[in-house]
Design an enzyme around this catalytic site. Sequence first.
Site, PDB file in Angstrom:
ATOM      1  N   TYR A 143       9.840   6.432  -5.479  1.00  0.00           N
ATOM      2  CA  TYR A 143      10.964   6.220  -4.568  1.00  0.00           C
ATOM      3  C   TYR A 143      11.191   7.490  -3.747  1.00  0.00           C
ATOM      4  CZ  TYR A 143      15.671   5.277  -2.869  1.00  0.00           C
ATOM      5  OH  TYR A 143      16.765   5.079  -2.066  1.00  0.00           O
ATOM      6  N   GLY A 196       1.800  -8.392   7.416  1.00  0.00           N
ATOM      7  CA  GLY A 196       2.544  -9.632   7.546  1.00  0.00           C
ATOM      8  C   GLY A 196       4.030  -9.372   7.724  1.00  0.00           C
ATOM      9  N   LYS A 206       1.086  -5.655  13.594  1.00  0.00           N
ATOM     10  CA  LYS A 206       2.076  -6.518  12.952  1.00  0.00           C
ATOM     11  C   LYS A 206       2.212  -7.722  13.875  1.00  0.00           C
ATOM     12  CE  LYS A 206       6.604  -6.536  10.701  1.00  0.00           C
ATOM     13  NZ  LYS A 206       6.133  -6.693   9.304  1.00  0.00           N
TER      14      LYS A 206
END
Length: 223
Positions: A203, A114, A37
Site C-alpha cells: 500500500y 480494461g 485504455k
Amino acid sequence: MQTIFITGTDTDAGKTYVAVALLQGLKALGYRTVAQKPVAAGVNGAGFNTDALQLQQHATEQLSYEMVNPYCLTDAVAPHLAAAKARLSIEPAVLTKELQKLQAVDADVALVEGAGGWLLPLDDHSTMADWVAEQQLPVLLVVGMKLGCLNHALLTVREIERSGLKLVGWVANCIDPDMAYQQENINYLQQQLTAPCLGVLPYQSEPQLNTSLASAFIKQLRN
C-alpha cells in the site's frame, strides 16, 4: 510485440497502478512500451480520463490521447450507461481497429487496460471479456487485496479460463492497509490459482520504481 490485457477483480482494484508500475519497470529494463485504455468513464476538468493520462505518460512511446483512450466517456459510471447517456455506442469493431493501430507501433510490449472488472458490459448484449476473447489476448489479473477478494479472484479466474484465454499471472495489490490476514489471503490464492503471482505491491500512494515485477512479467511472457 507482446500484447497483454490487464483486468481486475473489481473497480478500484488498482489496474492503472499496476500498469504504471509495469511500464516504469519495463522502461528501466530497456523495453519499449505502448499502453491503451480502450474504454474509460469519468474525466477531469480538461475532459480527459486520469487513468488514460497516466498510461500515456509512462509508456516509452508517446501516442496521442485519442489513440490511448478511443472511448472517453464523461460520467464516472458503468461505461455502457455513460455511453447511452452520451448517445453513443461502444463498438467492438472500433476497439479492434484501435488495437491494431496500437500494435502497429514499433514497441516490445503493449499493455491494454480494461475498465472495471472482467465482465464489464459494453452494451446490453456483450462484454469487454467477449472482445478480449475474440482478440485472443493473454490476461494479467490485478487482485485488489481487501475483504472479499478471494471470491472475486476465484470467480474472475474461472471466467477467464472459461473463455479459453491464457492467464499469464496475477498481482496482489494491497489496496487496504488495514486488511486483516492479508498474507494468509495471498497464500491462499497462491495455493488455489495455477497462474503464478508475479508480485505483491504494498500500500502506497504512488508506485515506486521496482524492476522485480517487470522482470517476473517478462519471464512469464517467455514461458
